[in-house]
Structures are given as C-alpha cells and as structure tokens.
Design a protein around this motif. Sequence first.
Motif, PDB file in Angstrom:
ATOM      1  N   PHE A 103       0.834  -1.209   0.000  1.00  0.00           N
ATOM      2  CA  PHE A 103       0.000   0.000   0.000  1.00  0.00           C
ATOM      3  C   PHE A 103       0.864   1.252   0.000  1.00  0.00           C
ATOM      4  O   PHE A 103       0.644   2.183  -0.793  1.00  0.00           O
ATOM      5  CB  PHE A 103      -0.923   0.009   1.226  1.00  0.00           C
ATOM      6  CG  PHE A 103      -1.507   1.361   1.532  1.00  0.00           C
ATOM      7  CD1 PHE A 103      -2.435   1.942   0.688  1.00  0.00           C
ATOM      8  CD2 PHE A 103      -1.112   2.063   2.674  1.00  0.00           C
ATOM      9  CE1 PHE A 103      -2.965   3.199   0.963  1.00  0.00           C
ATOM     10  CE2 PHE A 103      -1.629   3.311   2.961  1.00  0.00           C
ATOM     11  CZ  PHE A 103      -2.556   3.884   2.099  1.00  0.00           C
ATOM     12  N   LEU A 156       2.636   1.584  -3.424  1.00  0.00           N
ATOM     13  CA  LEU A 156       1.727   2.091  -4.456  1.00  0.00           C
ATOM     14  C   LEU A 156       1.462   3.585  -4.280  1.00  0.00           C
ATOM     15  O   LEU A 156       1.321   4.326  -5.257  1.00  0.00           O
ATOM     16  CB  LEU A 156       0.412   1.319  -4.421  1.00  0.00           C
ATOM     17  CG  LEU A 156       0.449  -0.096  -5.014  1.00  0.00           C
ATOM     18  CD1 LEU A 156      -0.822  -0.859  -4.628  1.00  0.00           C
ATOM     19  CD2 LEU A 156       0.568  -0.020  -6.533  1.00  0.00           C
ATOM     20  N   HIS A 157       1.407   4.018  -3.014  1.00  0.00           N
ATOM     21  CA  HIS A 157       1.165   5.441  -2.751  1.00  0.00           C
ATOM     22  C   HIS A 157       2.373   6.291  -3.152  1.00  0.00           C
ATOM     23  O   HIS A 157       2.223   7.358  -3.750  1.00  0.00           O
ATOM     24  CB  HIS A 157       0.856   5.638  -1.262  1.00  0.00           C
ATOM     25  CG  HIS A 157       0.519   7.055  -0.908  1.00  0.00           C
ATOM     26  ND1 HIS A 157      -0.670   7.649  -1.267  1.00  0.00           N
ATOM     27  CD2 HIS A 157       1.233   7.999  -0.240  1.00  0.00           C
ATOM     28  CE1 HIS A 157      -0.677   8.901  -0.828  1.00  0.00           C
ATOM     29  NE2 HIS A 157       0.469   9.131  -0.189  1.00  0.00           N
ATOM     30  N   SER A 199       2.818   6.217  -7.105  1.00  0.00           N
ATOM     31  CA  SER A 199       1.551   6.296  -7.840  1.00  0.00           C
ATOM     32  C   SER A 199       1.688   7.003  -9.186  1.00  0.00           C
ATOM     33  O   SER A 199       0.997   6.677 -10.150  1.00  0.00           O
ATOM     34  CB  SER A 199       0.498   7.020  -6.991  1.00  0.00           C
ATOM     35  OG  SER A 199       0.941   8.334  -6.661  1.00  0.00           O
ATOM     36  N   ALA A 200       2.615   7.967  -9.264  1.00  0.00           N
ATOM     37  CA  ALA A 200       2.796   8.720 -10.516  1.00  0.00           C
ATOM     38  C   ALA A 200       3.359   7.839 -11.629  1.00  0.00           C
ATOM     39  O   ALA A 200       3.153   8.112 -12.819  1.00  0.00           O
ATOM     40  CB  ALA A 200       3.711   9.911 -10.282  1.00  0.00           C
ATOM     41  N   LYS A 201       4.054   6.767 -11.261  1.00  0.00           N
ATOM     42  CA  LYS A 201       4.693   5.911 -12.260  1.00  0.00           C
ATOM     43  C   LYS A 201       3.868   4.654 -12.578  1.00  0.00           C
ATOM     44  O   LYS A 201       4.259   3.862 -13.429  1.00  0.00           O
ATOM     45  CB  LYS A 201       6.083   5.486 -11.766  1.00  0.00           C
ATOM     46  CG  LYS A 201       7.023   6.659 -11.529  1.00  0.00           C
ATOM     47  CD  LYS A 201       8.364   6.170 -11.006  1.00  0.00           C
ATOM     48  CE  LYS A 201       9.298   7.354 -10.744  1.00  0.00           C
ATOM     49  NZ  LYS A 201      10.621   6.914 -10.221  1.00  0.00           N
ATOM     50  N   ILE A 202       2.735   4.489 -11.873  1.00  0.00           N
ATOM     51  CA  ILE A 202       1.927   3.294 -12.052  1.00  0.00           C
ATOM     52  C   ILE A 202       0.742   3.598 -12.962  1.00  0.00           C
ATOM     53  O   ILE A 202       0.147   4.676 -12.899  1.00  0.00           O
ATOM     54  CB  ILE A 202       1.431   2.766 -10.683  1.00  0.00           C
ATOM     55  CG1 ILE A 202       2.627   2.369  -9.817  1.00  0.00           C
ATOM     56  CG2 ILE A 202       0.496   1.568 -10.851  1.00  0.00           C
ATOM     57  CD1 ILE A 202       2.244   1.995  -8.404  1.00  0.00           C
ATOM     58  N   ASN A 203       0.407   2.659 -13.802  1.00  0.00           N
ATOM     59  CA  ASN A 203      -0.732   2.810 -14.701  1.00  0.00           C
ATOM     60  C   ASN A 203      -1.990   3.094 -13.891  1.00  0.00           C
ATOM     61  O   ASN A 203      -2.263   2.432 -12.882  1.00  0.00           O
ATOM     62  CB  ASN A 203      -0.908   1.522 -15.523  1.00  0.00           C
ATOM     63  CG  ASN A 203      -1.879   1.727 -16.676  1.00  0.00           C
ATOM     64  OD1 ASN A 203      -2.971   2.246 -16.491  1.00  0.00           O
ATOM     65  ND2 ASN A 203      -1.462   1.315 -17.860  1.00  0.00           N
ATOM     66  N   TYR A 204      -2.798   4.036 -14.364  1.00  0.00           N
ATOM     67  CA  TYR A 204      -3.973   4.496 -13.615  1.00  0.00           C
ATOM     68  C   TYR A 204      -4.924   3.354 -13.282  1.00  0.00           C
ATOM     69  O   TYR A 204      -5.521   3.327 -12.201  1.00  0.00           O
ATOM     70  CB  TYR A 204      -4.705   5.570 -14.432  1.00  0.00           C
ATOM     71  CG  TYR A 204      -5.959   6.089 -13.765  1.00  0.00           C
ATOM     72  CD1 TYR A 204      -5.881   7.011 -12.715  1.00  0.00           C
ATOM     73  CD2 TYR A 204      -7.225   5.628 -14.149  1.00  0.00           C
ATOM     74  CE1 TYR A 204      -7.031   7.475 -12.088  1.00  0.00           C
ATOM     75  CE2 TYR A 204      -8.372   6.085 -13.533  1.00  0.00           C
ATOM     76  CZ  TYR A 204      -8.267   7.010 -12.501  1.00  0.00           C
ATOM     77  OH  TYR A 204      -9.394   7.465 -11.873  1.00  0.00           O
ATOM     78  N   LEU A 260      -4.341   1.634  -9.876  1.00  0.00           N
ATOM     79  CA  LEU A 260      -4.281   2.414  -8.633  1.00  0.00           C
ATOM     80  C   LEU A 260      -5.302   1.928  -7.601  1.00  0.00           C
ATOM     81  O   LEU A 260      -5.139   2.152  -6.399  1.00  0.00           O
ATOM     82  CB  LEU A 260      -4.501   3.899  -8.926  1.00  0.00           C
ATOM     83  CG  LEU A 260      -3.356   4.613  -9.654  1.00  0.00           C
ATOM     84  CD1 LEU A 260      -3.715   6.070  -9.893  1.00  0.00           C
ATOM     85  CD2 LEU A 260      -2.066   4.532  -8.837  1.00  0.00           C
ATOM     86  N   TRP A 261      -6.386   1.258  -8.074  1.00  0.00           N
ATOM     87  CA  TRP A 261      -7.388   0.764  -7.132  1.00  0.00           C
ATOM     88  C   TRP A 261      -6.812  -0.276  -6.170  1.00  0.00           C
ATOM     89  O   TRP A 261      -7.359  -0.513  -5.088  1.00  0.00           O
ATOM     90  CB  TRP A 261      -8.561   0.153  -7.899  1.00  0.00           C
ATOM     91  CG  TRP A 261      -8.181  -1.010  -8.778  1.00  0.00           C
ATOM     92  CD1 TRP A 261      -7.753  -0.957 -10.058  1.00  0.00           C
ATOM     93  CD2 TRP A 261      -8.185  -2.391  -8.404  1.00  0.00           C
ATOM     94  NE1 TRP A 261      -7.484  -2.214 -10.545  1.00  0.00           N
ATOM     95  CE2 TRP A 261      -7.742  -3.122  -9.540  1.00  0.00           C
ATOM     96  CE3 TRP A 261      -8.513  -3.087  -7.242  1.00  0.00           C
ATOM     97  CZ2 TRP A 261      -7.621  -4.511  -9.529  1.00  0.00           C
ATOM     98  CZ3 TRP A 261      -8.390  -4.471  -7.236  1.00  0.00           C
ATOM     99  CH2 TRP A 261      -7.954  -5.175  -8.367  1.00  0.00           C
ATOM    100  N   GLY A 269      -4.269   0.062  -4.401  1.00  0.00           N
ATOM    101  CA  GLY A 269      -3.866   0.749  -3.175  1.00  0.00           C
ATOM    102  C   GLY A 269      -4.972   0.720  -2.128  1.00  0.00           C
ATOM    103  O   GLY A 269      -4.725   0.465  -0.937  1.00  0.00           O
TER     104      GLY A 269
END
Length: 431
Positions: free
Chosen positions: A43, A46-47, A50-55, A58-59, A61
């Motif tokens: 968690f 991912l936080h 988050s800017a580098k992870i595919n949108y 993001l769920w 997280g």
Amino acid sequence: MWSSAPVSRVLIPFVCGIIACIFLEIYMITIPAILFVGFAIPFVGLHIFSAKINYKFLWLGGVFMSLSLVALGGLIVGMNKLDTRPDFFANALEKKDFVEVKISEPLVEKEKTWKGIGDVKKWNNVYHNAFLSPADWIFTGVNEGKAFYKFIYGTRQKFTESFTKYVGGEDEQGLVRALVLGDETDISKELISSYAGTGTLHVLSVSGLHVGLIFIVLSFIFKFLKRGKFGNQIFVLLMLIILWGYAFLTGMSPSVARSVVMFSFVLIGMAFQRQNNIFNSICISALVLLVDDPFLIARTSFQLSYVALLGIVSLHPHIYKWVEIPEKEKRKWFTKWWAIDWVWSVVAVSLSAQLATMPLALFYFNAFPTWFILGNLIIIPWSSLVLLAGALFLVLSLFLPSAILAFFGKILFYLIHGLNTTVEGMDNLPF
C-alpha cells in the motif's frame, strides 16, 4: 461521502477485522501482525510510486489499505485479549494463592455488601467477578491513588452528599444523581421499568443527549469569548476542559467517553476554523475508542449509541422535511409556527433514532416502545430541565448558605417528582 468523511474508509475495514476475530474467537498477535505488515508495505509502495503506475492499477492501493486495516483490527483484538496468553496470571493460580489488586474507584455500599472495581496489578482489561468474604482479603495499607482522581472522587462525593441532604425522596435523589453525576446505583427497578416502557430509558444514563445539551448551553454562555485575535482558541480550550472535567466527574462511562471524544474533535475543528463533517467526527470518536478497547463493539450500549446517532444524523434531515414550515415564521420565538417547528423537530429526532435502532432493540429486548413519540416529546425536555437545574444546584452549593440551598432543593424535588409521576402514568397507558 468518502471525501467528506474520509475516516469512514479507515473505520469500516478496521471494525470488520475486530468483529471477525471476536466472532470466530481468533485471538492471535503474530499472524495478524505479519498480515498487517504484508499488506501495508505494498500500500505504501503504491502510494509513493503512484505517478509511475498505470492508472487502472491504482485501485489496488485501496484494496491493500483495507486489508491492512482488517489485519490491524485483528491485531488490536489479540493484544487486548490477555487471558489467552500463556503467561496470564490466572492460569497458574491455586486456591491458596493471593492476587494483588488495586481498587480503582470508590466502593459502593449495598444493603449487605460492598461493591468495587479493581485492577489486578501488572494486568489490565481483565474482566472477572469475585465475591469475597472477610477472610478472603487483606488490606495492604498502600495508597497509590493519584491526586487528580482524589480530587475528582472527593468532589463527586461532596456533590452526592448535597443531593442527599437537600433533595428529598429516594427515587428523586437517585434520578438526579443519575442525570447529573452518572450514578445509577440508587434508581429503583420499578422506575427503570417505567422509563423502559415509555421508550425513554436513555435519559437515565449520562450519554450523548446530556453531553450535547451541556455543549449547547456552554457554547451559548461562552460565546462572547470568541471575540478577539485568539478568542476562538480560548473558547475551545475552556470548553474542552469543562467537558472532560464533567466526563471524569461522571465516572467516565463509555457513553460519556464516546460523546466527549466526538465533541472534542468538533471543537478542535473549530479551533482551526474548519467546518467538521458530523459523520467524520462520529467515525473518529469510534476509531479512538475501539483502538483503546476493541471489545466495546460487542457492547449493546455502544451499538445502540452509535446506530442511534447515525440514524439521527442521516434520517432526521429527510424526515424533518415531511412537514413544510415557513423559514421566516419558525425563527420568531414563542409563536404558533415556532411551537410547531419545535414539536416536529423532536418528533423527527425520535423517529430517526427509533427507526435506526429498531432491529437492535427487537433483537436484544424483544420489545418495541409504542408510546416513544409521546414519551420523548415530554420526557426529553423535562429531563433536560432537571439536568440543567441539577447542575446549577451543584454550582450554587459551592457558595450559598444551607437555608437557600434547602429552598432550591425542594424546587428540584418537585421537578423530579413530577417527571417520575408522568413517566409512571405514561407507562400505564394501553398497548
């Protein structure tokens, strides 16, 4: 909802973890701790990234956050369930052994016995009943009492003596002590039954209703303090001191603690010039109390209190709109429309609370108070008047002579006697 009351996103999975462990009787520390760390790490990762992870990922997280909170709820339960630990003191006790216990609050004298609450030294959150004869206990003579509690209990005892001296009638004395000091030990079973039958039993215990009333009255009295550069902060600090002082004076019962914690967060929000969402304040108070004692979730009073509060907050605005009252007219005091608005507002609150708590009431008590609307319409304002009159009497008892206090005590007696008589009469109504 999630943006206006973000703490609810924390509270819901946390409570689910607590309920699951209590229901399944899972009282472990190691496994929930490992799960908590295992879910919390991804968690946080991912936080941070988050800017580098595919949108669309993001769920995850939210999923890891919820799972970590479920595990945390289980961990808190395990940490508070002390009697399952291998080194628990009672596991090695024999009949000849003694346990060192510290009495944590003043003893209450019964007809043939004394009743008290004590803490087993070096252990807490242990719940056992013990009936001791004189041969079963030894007084150590050691007093580890704190000066603060000595002052609180001394003040409480002084106020109790004032009620006993100046307010006549056992039922009347018992009710005013219950309303003002949170001491319900001297209320007769018959009177309790009458209040229960009319759906107004909640007025006998110091709860959110009483703390809320005191909050409103104090807010009105000290409103002038808000003026000036630091006026708002001074107002909040004084209110917090009085509310927590009152909470300790009433014995810090769970219902009072819940209410004071909630109003404290409302006040802190006011200090920072922020408009608090009431749902958020409710969730924060529940979270704080459950972290301290997760087994509160299993208490009927805890469940009824929060369900009633949530019912009032969520249902009252909608039920209140069923009757349309001109906005300008209801602001004019002591007019026809003002009276109609006041009556309907009380009815709407009663309906909201009863609708929300009805499933719990039927489940626990197998009963439904058919006269609850009439009961709350009459008893709540009357008991509120008794509460304020009783609190004023205690303040006056600090400096007024006995002759004047006796006069005020007689007024208070008739006020309470009329309330009790009305409740008993309503309890005898048909159906």
